[in-house]
Scaffold this active site. Structure first.
Site, PDB file in Angstrom:
ATOM      1  N   HIS A   1     123.502  42.741 149.413  1.00 22.37           N
ATOM      2  CA  HIS A   1     123.090  44.104 149.730  1.00 22.37           C
ATOM      3  C   HIS A   1     123.000  44.312 151.235  1.00 22.37           C
ATOM      4  O   HIS A   1     122.667  43.389 151.988  1.00 22.37           O
ATOM      5  CB  HIS A   1     121.711  44.408 149.129  1.00 22.37           C
ATOM      6  CG  HIS A   1     121.732  44.641 147.645  1.00 22.37           C
ATOM      7  ND1 HIS A   1     122.651  45.474 147.036  1.00 22.37           N
ATOM      8  CD2 HIS A   1     120.934  44.159 146.650  1.00 22.37           C
ATOM      9  CE1 HIS A   1     122.414  45.492 145.727  1.00 22.37           C
ATOM     10  NE2 HIS A   1     121.381  44.699 145.467  1.00 22.37           N
TER      11      HIS A   1
ATOM     12  N   CYS B   1     127.449  47.234 151.004  1.00 24.30           N
ATOM     13  CA  CYS B   1     127.409  48.654 151.328  1.00 24.30           C
ATOM     14  C   CYS B   1     127.164  48.840 152.825  1.00 24.30           C
ATOM     15  O   CYS B   1     126.623  47.953 153.496  1.00 24.30           O
ATOM     16  CB  CYS B   1     126.284  49.342 150.560  1.00 24.30           C
ATOM     17  SG  CYS B   1     126.379  49.211 148.764  1.00 24.30           S
TER      18      CYS B   1
END
Length: 395
Positions: A108, A170
């Site tokens: 992440h 991301c």
């Protein structure tokens, strides 16, 4: 080589650091303890594939590869903030000209507010290690900001050394805060369909960012100016005039010598304007640094049935040509991710259809959020301008 020196110590180093975080909940807890983004399934597999690639294709020694995965194993190899920063320091320690370093992260990434105007979008990009609590304030202290990565991974490299970084997460386009990204864009016409926000945010000419000049403004006066006045501009005295007759007004170039605030066009505060020129003989004393990210800062990345940028990259580089040009590499990876996105969108549409039918029959219960529109546009950033046609991928 000095007499008696060890020949092996004189050879260039090739070191790699691979990080994969699944954010699996600790025993006796639930997935909420991993933060709002939840558990992933692919990062451990990504690290395994990448390790095989760098060993078998690019000939890195297993002894020079460090992997950090949250598998509950030896504590010093868990991807906590402390361990990641320690191994980043170890990766580039004693770096010398000719050394090659490889960094891979799958997990992440988050965005937080930038307070010093060093980010074009006003946000810092951050890695999210294990240990997130779901509390925004606590997790922000835990995150590793792009500024820290730049300082530890890039700024310590000597001229002549090389770093290749891969971010499968991301908001990852500028996770190393490298100077050049806009000039490295490769347009893939029917593939580049990511979140359609303006690509010119980085080049907005907003008047509030304009600089003021202390120059006085001289101009030819061609009309009669009445009684002395002080004109106000933004609360400041700008031009003090005098009674001038038409004859006086025709005199050569009467200069208005009162200090005048002249509003100039904004000066670019970011180094890359999208048109940076590559100079083959330009050695500015910097290391060679390239970062490949799976999406833009404004985009999110999805994993679906084992698909990821890492998987696409390994598939591309494990073929006949492990050293394609950077432009060719971006094109091929973009097409692979595009195909994966189309499959994911079809599955999401089918799932949404089934959910609607389920609700019509009176069914209740939580559903899984799905994405039916998002595409990922892989991004390439660098420390200096690149010739994407002639520069080859060579980690």
């Amino acid at each position: 080589m000095q007499p008696g020196s060890n020949f092996a110590e004189e050879l260039p180093k090739k070191r790699a650091l691979l990080i994969g975080i699944n954010y699996a909940p600790a025993q006796g807890t639930n997935s909420a303890s991993t933060g709002s983004s939840g558990e992933l399934k692919g990062p451990h597999v990504d690290v395994s594939k990448m390790k095989d690639l760098v060993m078998n294709v690019y000939h890195y020694s297993p002894d020079d590869i460090v992997t950090l995965i949250d598998d509950g194993g030896e504590p010093r190899y868990q991807p906590t903030r402390e361990n990641i920063l320690r191994e980043v320091d170890n990766l580039v320690r004693d770096a010398k000209s000719g050394d090659h370093f490889f960094f891979h992260y799958s997990g992440h990434a988050e965005q937080v507010r930038n307070d010093d105007n060093t980010e074009e979008d006003g946000l810092d990009e951050c890695l999210l290690p294990t240990g997130a609590t779901g509390n925004a304030k606590d997790d922000e202290r835990l995150m590793i900001r792009d500024n820290d990565l730049r300082t530890r991974l890039v700024d310590r490299l000597p001229p002549g050394s090389q770093l290749v970084a891969i971010f499968d997460a991301c908001h990852s386009a500028t996770l190393l805060d490298l100077e050049h990204s806009h000039c490295n864009r490769v347009v893939v016409p029917y593939v580049s369909k990511g979140r359609r926000r303006s690509r010119t945010l980085w080049n907005q000419n907003v008047r509030k960012n304009a600089l003021t000049s202390s120059r006085t403004q001289g101009r030819r006066v061609s009309v009669s100016i009445n009684k002395s006045t002080l004109r106000q501009y933004d609360g400041q005295e700008c031009v003090q005039t005098q009674n001038l007759s038409p004859q006086t007004a025709c005199d050569p170039c009467i200069s208005l010598t009162s200090p005048t605030q002249v509003c100039e066009s904004p000066v670019a505060i970011y180094p890359c304007n999208g048109w940076c020129k590559f100079s083959p003989g330009d050695d500015d004393g910097k290391a060679k640094v390239v970062s490949l990210s799976c999406c833009e800062d404004s985009q999110i990345a999805w994993e679906f049935r084992g698909s990821s940028m890492t998987a696409a990259l390994v598939k591309t580089l494990g073929g006949k040509n492990p050293n394609p040009s950077l432009r060719d590499l971006i094109l091929r990876v973009s097409h692979e991710l595009h195909k994966c996105s189309l499959v994911a969108h079809d599955a999401a549409k089918q799932y949404s259809k089934e959910v609607r039918e389920y609700r019509k029959r009176g069914g209740k219960g939580p559903t899984v959020p799905v994405d039916m529109n998002n595409f990922q546009d892989p991004q390439l950033s660098s420390l200096r301008p690149l010739n994407l046609e002639k520069t080859c991928w060579n980690p």
